[in-house]
Design a protein around this motif. Structure first.
Motif, short mmCIF file in Angstrom:
data_model
loop_
_atom_site.label_atom_id
_atom_site.label_comp_id
_atom_site.label_asym_id
_atom_site.label_seq_id
_atom_site.Cartn_x
_atom_site.Cartn_y
_atom_site.Cartn_z
N UNK A 1 57.25 73.03 62.44
CA UNK A 1 56.77 74.36 62.03
C UNK A 1 55.24 74.43 61.96
N UNK A 2 54.59 73.27 61.81
CA UNK A 2 53.14 73.27 61.58
C UNK A 2 52.40 73.66 62.85
N UNK A 3 51.39 74.52 62.69
CA UNK A 3 50.59 74.91 63.85
C UNK A 3 49.23 74.22 63.81
N UNK A 4 48.95 73.48 62.75
CA UNK A 4 47.65 72.83 62.63
C UNK A 4 46.53 73.79 62.34
N UNK A 5 46.86 74.95 61.72
CA UNK A 5 45.85 75.99 61.51
C UNK A 5 44.77 75.58 60.52
N UNK A 6 45.11 74.68 59.59
CA UNK A 6 44.09 74.16 58.69
C UNK A 6 43.97 74.92 57.38
N UNK A 7 44.81 75.92 57.17
CA UNK A 7 44.72 76.68 55.92
C UNK A 7 45.04 75.79 54.72
N UNK A 8 46.01 74.87 54.91
CA UNK A 8 46.42 74.03 53.78
C UNK A 8 45.25 73.21 53.25
N UNK A 9 44.47 72.57 54.14
CA UNK A 9 43.39 71.74 53.61
C UNK A 9 42.20 72.56 53.16
N UNK A 10 42.14 73.80 53.66
CA UNK A 10 41.10 74.70 53.14
C UNK A 10 41.41 75.05 51.69
N UNK A 11 42.69 75.28 51.42
CA UNK A 11 43.09 75.75 50.09
C UNK A 11 43.30 74.60 49.10
N UNK A 12 43.50 73.41 49.58
CA UNK A 12 43.77 72.29 48.68
C UNK A 12 42.59 72.09 47.74
N UNK A 13 42.83 72.10 46.41
CA UNK A 13 41.72 72.01 45.47
C UNK A 13 41.26 70.57 45.21
N UNK B 1 50.57 78.24 53.19
CA UNK B 1 50.96 77.90 54.56
C UNK B 1 51.68 79.08 55.20
N UNK B 2 51.13 79.59 56.31
CA UNK B 2 51.71 80.80 56.91
C UNK B 2 53.07 80.54 57.56
N UNK C 1 43.76 66.15 57.87
CA UNK C 1 43.74 65.37 59.11
C UNK C 1 42.41 64.63 59.04
N UNK C 2 42.33 63.41 59.54
CA UNK C 2 41.10 62.64 59.35
C UNK C 2 39.88 63.30 59.97
N UNK D 1 48.14 63.66 66.42
CA UNK D 1 48.56 65.06 66.48
C UNK D 1 47.77 65.92 65.50
N UNK D 2 47.91 67.22 65.66
CA UNK D 2 47.12 68.15 64.85
C UNK D 2 47.66 68.30 63.44
N UNK D 3 48.91 67.81 63.20
CA UNK D 3 49.52 67.99 61.88
C UNK D 3 48.81 67.16 60.83
N UNK D 4 48.61 67.74 59.67
CA UNK D 4 48.02 66.95 58.58
C UNK D 4 49.07 66.07 57.90
N UNK D 5 48.63 65.25 56.96
CA UNK D 5 49.55 64.55 56.07
C UNK D 5 49.13 64.86 54.64
N UNK D 6 50.09 64.76 53.75
CA UNK D 6 49.74 64.89 52.33
C UNK D 6 49.62 63.48 51.76
N UNK D 7 48.47 63.21 51.16
CA UNK D 7 48.18 61.91 50.57
C UNK D 7 48.81 61.90 49.18
#
Lengths: 289, 163, 670
Positions: free
Chosen positions: C246-258, C310-311, C278-279, C285-291
């Motif tokens: 489902x992930x598009x790699x848009x980057x909103x998640x890491x933008x919003x992560x506090x 996440x959209x 993502x490093x 791949x473009x998908x991030x991981x949650x640490x």
């Protein structure tokens, strides 16, 4: 109570009586029995080895032989130079059968024999390893809170430790100072040479070396410099005036043996630690309440 | 060659570590005593105790068993089997009246050519000190014959041994 | 004696003949071992030459030899050569025995008499043994066409692409969230100074989209079973907490992560990343991981900012690790290197002084995508250094740390010098022991740096301290070094120090090697099959190595090894099947008492027990030929080819034919 063959060395009989006093007081307080070996002689210091190595080794070996005769396993020296000479001689005796034979040939005159089987240790090493930081912490009823101490290792304490310590950036002195509540400070020159006996042969060069040490400690706002060796102590303390004359500086910083600082923390009266006997200004030592 | 006793030592090596250690020693031209003769097995686990007794019965003064370091065995853990047999064989040797010091176990990796050479020298000297393997007057002689008899295999070298 | 044995003694030039009297040995074998079946014994300058081989072949045909003993080098070198020669002459290759009188004799002994006698004994052992050899056929097993590549650095990427482009499937396993390895962290590459990301990213994208590549990032190999051609690899896919479909790699998640975390891996501790990340922007791949250990939700149970924003609803906090296992025929290990820990050299002050950097930190510092956007500034984030010292050989070529040369540091340090000079105009000092610039275009780059006015001081740096002796040293880092070209101690005050820390094997190289059945050298790098002639193969069939796992090397060399390892794998795949040495155990059912002792001894589970007949049987496809069961069988029912009891017992007899002084051996019974 663990027993040690104790070799004070010449300095502690004269120039560094305060080191001798404080060593004995601290050892007693920490339950270390230092049994002074009989009829010991000079260790050759820094001067004898370049003159005649073989004789110098023999000189040191005589002390080791006397210590071996006592049956004690650990040979303890509070002076870094004595320690280094004894450590190397002991190690070489073990490693080099030819040297051992030569030395024993000479020692026979004195009805002595040496095997190089001792465990040669510096006093600070014994305190750290056999007493331990936890025990020291418990016994330091009068912690030196807020006292900024520059731990000065010098060089001779570290060199023989090469096989088991980080000689380039040792930490054990700092740990000891922390255990007695003092604040050890970080400075670059802690393991540099103090000039040693160069002060006699090339005064200016030695003073420059002393100046570096004083400046580094003072720049880091030390209240006091702590030493583990009479030679270092003398160079840093007694020659402060000469450094000031030579370089136009205004240094005035007390220099104390680590045993004296430990004694303070162990609540031993300063008189018994020889603190009044020092040749240079003591007024600045901010004995914390 | 001087008059001193020159022991003959048989060395069992594994194909992956210790034989390669010997190769490494060779490639680096490290010198060691010529008293040892190596036999290559695939693994020290292949070492049948019979081989060791056969070697002693046929005139070896010492036997070296050598394999990969524990944990490095090419066949996972078969060198441990060699270790167990080694301990057992030592006990048997004692019972036979043979000095257990004539049998040595050595772990050697392919990189340890220098160590391998040094250990061979050490072992040869140890055997030299022990002297020739002496089977004793009566008991031992019988033992030797017995060993030879229980190792049955079609011998290609009968009595007709060339000098 | 029915066998007709030929003995061939090699001079190997003077390698053997210089110590062993080969003529005498050959003569002795011909005369004294005649009773044991030796019909011909010859010596020759180089047995492995085509003329030497023809000598054997001619004898096989004309004298009707049934067995051949070659006394030459180690069987690990030329066993195949002589077996092949016999095969061509119509003799089964396994009826030939190569005994070593070079590595095991002439090269290690100086006493010529003893060495000659030993050579005789070794040959006697070989002759005794060879009589019991059997004609064997190599085992043929099919090769699975899929390949496993471990490590997604440049060497692994290259290897994966080569194999995949040839039309075969590749599983590329990478421990980190993205492929790219160390090269992705670099700014410029020497000596051409092209941007590292610019040349690497297209390859990474190719890997990500290749139909023949299954990319498994954030994954680790946990188990390897089987053998060449037929490995089964177990891989742990660590939970990403992202539904990748489902992930598009848009980057909103890491933008919003506090939550900010210091990025110790990719940014070498200089910069931050988020708990979901993502490093780097070009990650594949473009998908991030949650640490998870640093995520607020996993720590405190609340937050879920990423999930909220996440959209596509791709966040899944319930994801679990997943284990998969895949069959592959070949494996390429390209797991790279670790940077030497500069803290181990305390006198260089790394970790004590702010402005002492490692090479990897500096790569990030001057990288336009790095924490300072490529501005070379001190740790305060604003001051541009006026003088910079670059220390070569940190932890390399040093008996206290690593004895080897890390091979890239000279060029890397020159590159740094150029970048510092170009971007800040600072004075640059390079402290080197020897300048090593051996590849194409490297020496030219060094000359260019000399012209740019970089100062080169030849000497090993003794110490870096902050202690100022002179007024001009105040506030600086002082590099204490002996300039060995002018024979003077120098103290050079600088604002910034870059330590060119060397390469060292991955901290877990030993364990990983064990997993794949390959060994590390004393330094810790994986051992290649041959240091010159087979640098990408290992002693384990089907397992190849590429890049820095084999030893320190630069990017071109890593790429070459990646491609080389791929070519070797493709060669294997094209063979479709592989011949294995027929070293196998087998059971004589007549003798087997069914005690099952052997069953538990086999680490490969190759021995099955037939309950109905009460006998054990060896599965030759699983048997690896160690022979432990053969040694253990109390009934003598188990036998092993190539190393049978008869062969070894005879060899013992042969070896003990002569004592060290060449006398007839006999046991003392005094």
């Amino acid at each position: 109570m663990k027993q040690y063959a104790y070799y004070p060395g010449c300095s502690l009989e004269s120039l560094a009586k305060d080191y001798q006093l404080s060593t004995k007081e601290v050892a007693r307080a920490l339950d270390l029995e230092l049994k002074e070996i009989e009829d010991w002689n000079c260790c050759g210091a820094t001067a004898y080895f370049p003159v005649d190595e073989m004789l110098a080794y023999t000189l040191v070996a005589r002390n080791l032989a006397i210590a071996e005769k006592t049956g004690l396993t650990d040979f303890v020296a509070p002076c870094s130079a004595c320690f280094k000479n004894a450590y190397y001689t002991n190690a070489y005796l073990k490693k080099d059968p030819d040297l051992a034979e030569h030395i024993n040939f000479a020692l026979e005159e004195d009805h002595l024999h040496v095997d190089g089987k001792l465990n040669v240790r510096h006093l600070i090493e014994v305190i750290l390893e056999d007493v331990g930081l936890e025990e020291i912490k418990t016994k330091a009823v009068h912690p030196l809170k807020g006292l900024r101490v520059a731990p000065y290792y010098g060089c001779q304490l570290l060199r023989p430790r090469k096989d088991h310590e980080n000689v380039e950036n040792p930490r054990f002195f700092e740990e000891l100072l922390s255990a007695i509540g003092a604040e050890p400070l970080e400075y670059s020159s802690k393991a540099r040479c103090c000039g040693a006996s160069l002060i006699i042969t090339n005064r200016r060069a030695a003073l420059e070396m002393v100046r570096i040490l004083l400046k580094d400690a003072i720049d880091h706002e030390a209240d006091v410099i702590a030493t583990t060796c009479p030679m270092c102590n003398v160079n840093l303390e007694v020659y402060q005036n000469q450094v000031n004359q030579e370089f136009g500086t205004q240094y005035s910083i007390p220099v104390m043996y680590f045993t004296q600082l430990m004694g303070m923390a162990l609540n031993i009266p300063s008189r018994r630690l020889g603190i009044t006997k020092e040749p240079v200004p003591k007024a600045q030592v901010p004995v914390p309440s | 060659m001087t008059d001193q006793f020159e022991p003959t030592v048989i060395g069992f090596t594994c194909n992956w570590c210790s034989y390669r250690a010997a190769d490494t020693a060779g490639t680096a031209r490290m010198k060691y005593a010529p008293n040892i003769r190596l036999i290559r097995l695939m693994c020290s686990g292949r070492l049948d105790p019979t081989f060791v007794f056969k070697a002693f019965a046929d005139g070896a003064d010492g036997v070296l068993i050598s394999g990969c370091h524990p944990g490095d065995c090419h066949y996972v853990e078969q060198n441990f089997k060699a270790l167990r047999r080694f301990i057992l064989m030592k006990r048997v040797l004692v019972q036979m009246g043979v000095e257990p010091g004539r049998l040595k176990l050595l772990w050697a990796s392919a990189a340890e050519g220098a160590m391998f050479a040094a250990e061979i020298n050490k072992f040869v000297e140890e055997i030299r000190k022990l002297g020739p393997l002496n089977w004793g007057k009566d008991e031992g002689g019988r033992m030797k014959d017995e060993i030879s008899s229980f190792i049955t295999h079609p011998s290609s070298f009968g009595e007709e041994v060339p000098a | 004696m029915t066998e007709r044995i030929g003995v061939y003694v090699c001079h190997c030039g003077t390698n053997i003949a210089g110590v062993v009297d080969v003529v005498e040995v050959s003569k002795w074998a011909g005369e004294k071992l005649a009773a044991n079946g030796v019909v011909i014994s010859r010596d020759y300058k180089f047995m492995c030459s085509s003329l030497g081989q023809e000598l054997i072949q001619k004898d096989i045909q004309e004298l009707g030899l049934t067995r051949v003993v070659v006394a030459a080098c180690s069987p690990h070198l030329h066993e195949a050569t002589f077996r092949n020669a016999c095969k061509q002459a119509g003799l089964n290759p396994y009826l030939c025995e190569l005994v070593s009188i070079r590595e095991q004799d002439s090269w290690v002994h100086t006493d010529k008499v003893a060495a000659t006698e030993k050579a005789k004994a070794i040959i006697a052992g070989g002759v005794a043994r060879v009589a019991h050899h059997e004609a064997l056929e190599p085992l043929r097993v099919p090769i699975h066409p899929d390949t496993l590549v471990v490590g997604g650095g440049i060497a692994g990427i290259q290897a994966a692409l080569e194999v995949a482009d040839a039309g075969f499937h590749v599983y590329l396993v990478e421990r980190e969230p993205s492929i790219g390895g160390h090269m992705a962290q670099f700014d410029k590459t020497f000596p051409t100074l092209d941007c590292s990301a610019c040349i690497l990213t297209p390859k990474m994208v190719q890997v990500g989209s290749h139909p023949n590549i299954t990319l498994l990032t954030w994954s680790e190999v946990t188990k390897v079973d089987g053998y060449v051609g037929n490995f089964v690899v177990t891989i742990n896919k660590k939970a990403r907490y992202i539904k990748t479909e489902d992930c598009t790699g848009c980057g909103i998640c890491w933008e919003k992560c506090p939550w900010k975390v210091v990025d110790e891996v990719f940014e070498a501790g200089l910069g931050n990343r988020k708990a979901v990340y993502t490093p780097f922007p070009q990650a594949v791949p473009k998908y991030p991981v949650i640490d998870a250990p640093n995520c607020a939700y996993f720590l405190k149970g609340t937050c879920k900012a990423c999930e909220k924003f996440c959209p596509t609803g791709a966040i899944d906090f319930n994801q679990k690790d997943e284990t998969i296992s895949v069959p592959v025929g070949n494996i390429i290990l390209a797991t790279g290197y670790d940077l030497f820990d500069a803290k181990r050299i305390p006198q260089y002050g790394y970790g004590r002084f702010d402005n002492v950097y490692t090479n990897l930190e500096f790569e990030r510092l001057c990288n336009a995508a790095g924490p300072t956007s490529g501005n070379i500034v001190l740790r305060d984030g604003k001051t541009v250094p006026k003088t910079v010292g670059i220390v070569h050989c940190v932890g390399s070529r040093d008996e206290n740390y690593n004895i080897y040369c890390s091979s890239i540091c000279c060029m890397q340090s020159l590159k740094f010098a150029h970048l510092v000079h170009e971007r800040t105009g600072a004075e640059v000092y390079n402290f080197y022991i020897d300048m090593r610039t051996p590849s194409k275009g490297y020496e030219e780059f060094y000359r260019r740096l000399l012209d740019e006015g970089t100062h080169f001081v030849r000497g090993k740096v003794a110490e870096i301290s902050d202690f100022a002796r002179l007024p001009e040293e105040e506030g600086k880092l002082i590099v204490q070094v002996e300039d060995t070209l002018i024979g003077k101690q120098r103290r050079i005050p600088v604002d910034m120090v870059i330590l060119s820390a060397g390469m060292q094997p991955r901290h877990d190289a030993k364990e990983v090697g064990k997993l794949f059945g390959i060994a590390c050298s004393a330094d810790g790098w994986y051992i290649e099959r041959h240091p010159k002639l087979d640098p990408v193969a290992t002693m384990t069939e089907g397992v190849f190595i590429a890049g820095c796992v084999q030893g320190p090397k630069d990017i071109p060399a890593s790429v070459a090894q990646g491609a080389g390892a791929a070519a070797r794998v493709l060669g294997k795949i094209q063979q479709k099947e592989i011949s294995l040495e027929p070293v196998r155990a087998s059971v004589d059912e007549q003798k087997c008492s069914g005690c099952r002792i052997c069953n538990d001894l086999c680490p490969f589970g190759a021995i099955l027990f037939h309950e109905d007949r009460m006998v054990s049987e060896v599965n030759p496809a699983l048997c690896q030929g160690c022979g432990t069961c053969v040694a253990a069988c109390p009934a003598g029912a188990m036998s092993g080819t190539v190393f049978s009891n008869e062969q070894i017992l005879s060899q013992i007899e042969g070896l003990l034919l002569l004592t060290v002084n060449g006398k007839k051996a006999e046991a003392v019974t005094a």
